[in-house]
Every structure is written in C-alpha cells, then in structure tokens.
Design a protein around this motif. Sequence first.
Motif, PDB file in Angstrom:
ATOM      1  N   VAL A 177       0.977  -1.180   0.039  1.00  8.35           N
ATOM      2  CA  VAL A 177      -0.018  -0.183   0.155  1.00  8.35           C
ATOM      3  C   VAL A 177       1.174   1.306  -0.130  1.00  8.35           C
ATOM      4  N   THR A 178       0.737   2.135  -0.833  1.00  8.85           N
ATOM      5  CA  THR A 178       1.512   3.293  -0.990  1.00  8.85           C
ATOM      6  C   THR A 178       0.427   4.695  -1.473  1.00  8.85           C
ATOM      7  N   GLY A 179       0.934   5.547  -1.939  1.00 12.27           N
ATOM      8  CA  GLY A 179       0.200   6.605  -2.409  1.00 12.27           C
ATOM      9  C   GLY A 179       1.154   7.425  -3.340  1.00 12.27           C
ATOM     10  N   GLY A 180       0.422   8.246  -4.288  1.00 14.55           N
ATOM     11  CA  GLY A 180       1.116   9.196  -5.188  1.00 14.55           C
ATOM     12  C   GLY A 180       1.804  10.339  -4.399  1.00 14.55           C
ATOM     13  N   SER A 181       3.138  10.760  -4.814  1.00 14.67           N
ATOM     14  CA  SER A 181       4.012  11.471  -4.225  1.00 14.67           C
ATOM     15  C   SER A 181       4.682  12.501  -5.252  1.00 14.67           C
ATOM     16  N   VAL A 182       5.389  13.470  -4.943  1.00 15.77           N
ATOM     17  CA  VAL A 182       6.273  14.155  -5.965  1.00 15.77           C
ATOM     18  C   VAL A 182       7.837  14.165  -5.371  1.00 15.77           C
TER      19      VAL A 182
ATOM     20  N   THR B 293      -0.342   5.081 -15.856  1.00 19.01           N
ATOM     21  CA  THR B 293      -0.431   4.818 -14.419  1.00 19.01           C
ATOM     22  C   THR B 293      -1.548   5.468 -13.927  1.00 19.01           C
ATOM     23  N   THR B 294      -2.072   5.118 -12.735  1.00 21.21           N
ATOM     24  CA  THR B 294      -3.207   5.726 -12.000  1.00 21.21           C
ATOM     25  C   THR B 294      -2.753   7.185 -11.508  1.00 21.21           C
ATOM     26  N   THR B 295      -1.219   7.331 -11.242  1.00 20.92           N
ATOM     27  CA  THR B 295      -0.498   8.405 -10.894  1.00 20.92           C
ATOM     28  C   THR B 295      -1.116   9.502 -11.746  1.00 20.92           C
ATOM     29  N   GLU B 296      -1.193   9.446 -13.093  1.00 19.69           N
ATOM     30  CA  GLU B 296      -1.302  10.456 -14.035  1.00 19.69           C
ATOM     31  C   GLU B 296      -2.988  11.140 -13.873  1.00 19.69           C
ATOM     32  N   GLN B 297      -3.821  10.353 -13.773  1.00 18.62           N
ATOM     33  CA  GLN B 297      -5.116  11.024 -13.341  1.00 18.62           C
ATOM     34  C   GLN B 297      -5.271  11.377 -12.117  1.00 18.62           C
ATOM     35  N   GLN B 298      -4.729  10.828 -11.027  1.00 14.45           N
ATOM     36  CA  GLN B 298      -4.785  11.186  -9.721  1.00 14.45           C
ATOM     37  C   GLN B 298      -4.108  12.499  -9.734  1.00 14.45           C
ATOM     38  N   LEU B 299      -3.066  12.844 -10.226  1.00 16.34           N
ATOM     39  CA  LEU B 299      -2.199  13.819 -10.189  1.00 16.34           C
ATOM     40  C   LEU B 299      -2.956  15.166 -10.778  1.00 16.34           C
ATOM     41  N   ARG B 300      -3.607  14.801 -11.805  1.00 14.62           N
ATOM     42  CA  ARG B 300      -4.365  15.990 -12.427  1.00 14.62           C
ATOM     43  C   ARG B 300      -5.648  16.433 -11.992  1.00 14.62           C
ATOM     44  N   THR B 301      -6.163  15.363 -10.961  1.00 12.14           N
ATOM     45  CA  THR B 301      -7.218  15.903 -10.074  1.00 12.14           C
ATOM     46  C   THR B 301      -6.759  16.576  -8.927  1.00 12.14           C
ATOM     47  N   PHE B 302      -5.718  16.092  -8.466  1.00 11.21           N
ATOM     48  CA  PHE B 302      -5.227  16.796  -7.246  1.00 11.21           C
ATOM     49  C   PHE B 302      -5.034  18.275  -7.582  1.00 11.21           C
TER      50      PHE B 302
ATOM     51  N   ALA C 299       6.364  12.821 -10.462  1.00 11.27           N
ATOM     52  CA  ALA C 299       5.198  12.304  -9.719  1.00 11.27           C
ATOM     53  C   ALA C 299       4.945  10.949  -9.932  1.00 11.27           C
ATOM     54  N   THR C 300       4.845  10.021  -8.811  1.00  8.92           N
ATOM     55  CA  THR C 300       4.606   8.833  -9.202  1.00  8.92           C
ATOM     56  C   THR C 300       4.463   8.015  -7.658  1.00  8.92           C
TER      57      THR C 300
ATOM     58  N   PHE D  94      -1.099  12.147  -2.213  1.00  4.50           N
ATOM     59  CA  PHE D  94      -2.124  12.749  -2.972  1.00  4.50           C
ATOM     60  C   PHE D  94      -3.283  11.646  -3.349  1.00  4.50           C
ATOM     61  N   SER D  95      -2.843  10.444  -3.458  1.00  2.05           N
ATOM     62  CA  SER D  95      -3.672   9.376  -3.832  1.00  2.05           C
ATOM     63  C   SER D  95      -3.433   8.115  -2.794  1.00  2.05           C
ATOM     64  N   TYR D  96      -4.420   7.214  -2.968  1.00  2.00           N
ATOM     65  CA  TYR D  96      -4.376   5.870  -2.376  1.00  2.00           C
ATOM     66  C   TYR D  96      -4.330   4.782  -3.266  1.00  2.00           C
ATOM     67  N   GLU D  97      -3.129   3.999  -3.171  1.00  2.23           N
ATOM     68  CA  GLU D  97      -2.755   3.229  -4.027  1.00  2.23           C
ATOM     69  C   GLU D  97      -2.502   1.538  -3.573  1.00  2.23           C
ATOM     70  N   PRO D  98      -3.427   0.770  -3.345  1.00  3.65           N
ATOM     71  CA  PRO D  98      -3.145  -0.370  -2.808  1.00  3.65           C
ATOM     72  C   PRO D  98      -2.929  -1.359  -4.107  1.00  3.65           C
ATOM     73  N   TYR D  99      -1.606  -2.069  -4.212  1.00  2.00           N
ATOM     74  CA  TYR D  99      -1.081  -2.826  -4.988  1.00  2.00           C
ATOM     75  C   TYR D  99      -1.341  -4.154  -5.043  1.00  2.00           C
ATOM     76  N   GLY D 100      -1.564  -4.882  -6.035  1.00  7.72           N
ATOM     77  CA  GLY D 100      -1.842  -6.325  -5.894  1.00  7.72           C
ATOM     78  C   GLY D 100      -1.357  -6.805  -7.639  1.00  7.72           C
ATOM     79  N   LEU D 101      -1.484  -8.183  -7.510  1.00  5.11           N
ATOM     80  CA  LEU D 101      -0.819  -8.592  -9.026  1.00  5.11           C
ATOM     81  C   LEU D 101      -1.809  -9.257  -9.804  1.00  5.11           C
ATOM     82  N   PRO D 102      -1.770  -8.572 -11.054  1.00  5.35           N
ATOM     83  CA  PRO D 102      -3.022  -8.950 -12.010  1.00  5.35           C
ATOM     84  C   PRO D 102      -2.837 -10.418 -12.405  1.00  5.35           C
ATOM     85  N   VAL D 103      -3.932 -10.914 -12.607  1.00  2.00           N
ATOM     86  CA  VAL D 103      -4.239 -12.268 -12.994  1.00  2.00           C
ATOM     87  C   VAL D 103      -5.400 -12.507 -14.017  1.00  2.00           C
ATOM     88  N   ARG D 104      -5.543 -13.331 -14.984  1.00  3.46           N
ATOM     89  CA  ARG D 104      -6.475 -13.358 -15.705  1.00  3.46           C
ATOM     90  C   ARG D 104      -7.939 -13.522 -15.074  1.00  3.46           C
TER      91      ARG D 104
END
Length: 289
Positions: free
Chosen positions: A129-134, A159-168, A200-201, A226-236
């Motif tokens: 678990v992390t979040g976007g920062s600069v 990345t999700t950071t791009e949209q989250q950054l624009r919004t913030f 930003a990432t 500036f965002s909430y970023e819960p990580y997981g491993l994508p599978v089918r």
Amino acid sequence: MRISASFATAALAALLLGLTSADAIAEGTLQKIERTGEFVIGYRTDSLPLSFRDGRGQPAGYSVDLCQRIGKGVQQHFADESIKVKFVPVSSDERISAVVDGTIDIECGATTITLSRQERVDFSLPTFVTGGSVASLRESGIQTITDLDGKRVAVAKGTTTEQQLRTFLSDNWIDAEIVVVGDRTEGWARLNQGNVDAMATDQIVLIGLIMSSPDPTKYWLDSEIFSYEPYGLPVRRDDADFRLVVNRAIAKVFRSGDHAEIYYNWIGKAGIEVPPIIAVMFQLGALPE
C-alpha cells in the motif's frame, strides 16, 4: 439433398477449428502452464524497490521475491511435474493487456488495484500500500507540492498517478504543466537532466529511485501523498483456480513471517519502518488454510 464430399470436409474442418478456438479461450492459466511447462511472470523494470532489473540484468525487488514464492507454489501444485519459471519485462501501458491475452500469467510490479482495471483482470490479495507523491532536486527550491505552480511535472503514461495528479492539481488550483513520459526511468532521467522540475509517481517508487542514486541527499521528497494506491498482482479474470494458487502462496508468506525479511531486504534496510497500514495489510492477508 446430396452433400458433396468436399463441402462436408470443409464444414468438418470449420467445426473443428471453432472447437479448437473455443477450447483455447476456455483454457485456464493452470492448464496453460501444464501444457507449456512454463509459468510466465511479467515484471516491471522501472519500479525499484518493488520490481526492477538489477545490475546483472536480472529481475529483482520486493514484488519479484513474492512472485518467486508464487512460482514455488505453482510448482507444488503440479507435484512431480517440472515447471519452469520465466520472467519477461513489461511496460506500464502493456502490462494489463499482456495478462488479458495470455502473454504472461501474472504481472509482478507496482500495479494499483482499481475497479476499472477489474473490468479486464482480477487481482491477488493486496501486496503493498502506498500513494502518489512528488520528488524534485533540492536546488529547484520546491519545498511543498503547492510550489509546483508554474512548474513542469513528469508522470508515466498508463499509470493511475497520471489521473490522480491531474485531479489533485485541479482541485487545489495548482497550475503545473504535466509532462507525460514513456516510463518512470525516462521521467527520472528528465528530472536529473533538468528537463522537468519534478516527477510524480508512487511514493515507494520515488523512495527506491532516491535510494539507488549516487547522492540521495540532492533530492526533496514530499512526505504527503495525494492518492491511495493499494497494490496487487494482476491475473486473468474469472480464473478462480489459478488465483487461489497465487493467494495461497501469498498468505503463506504473510503467515510464516517471511514477509518481514522480504520487506527488510528491499525497503526496511534503508531505515523505512513498516507503516501501520502495511502492517494491517500483512495481518489481513495471512489467511488460514
């Protein structure tokens, strides 16, 4: 009505082709692994300390270590069969598609679990678990995120950071120029070359980039996110049998306490204590058999 032999042959071939295509679509990940003898893991090369290519050109990092344990779990699932674990690099904008089309069986990196992504893939148990920062160079004079007004900020595409950054930035009336780059490696290079004022990432990735720099003291890192970023491993998607093998391996790591060693090797040895939210994630993920 008489049907010619050639027509019947063509019809039978078309039917068999249709069945073959349907079978291919219906094939689960475990069936694919058993058929090919390979467990293919996609990994990010630019997400240190979670997933990156080390000095020997090999995959390394916190997420990679977890995926190595998953590889052992896959091997145990097939008992006496020999399964080869294969790592292949994937970029941020191709990682989800690579899972969907079966190019890779799982993506091992720094991918945020989102509802929109779950329209295309499923995710393992949360792994971080992390979040976007600069981050910026200290010599730039940037000391808070509000100082980005009028500045150029690099962010990786896909990345999700791009949209989250624009919004913030919009919500906080910060008029910064967002520079979309191919990946984090490019963004970090541009920052050090002075082509952008900040990058930003996800905060944990910025920490990894700073840790790996010759002079970590030359950078400023915003302590806030500036965002909430819960990580997981994508599978089918809709592949419950394989997802269970993955989650069983992750839960075993969390239950056994091996996660503490993995965390220390890649993050803790830099003096970064386990944040409370990640400690809770470890506890919640230690599912019993």
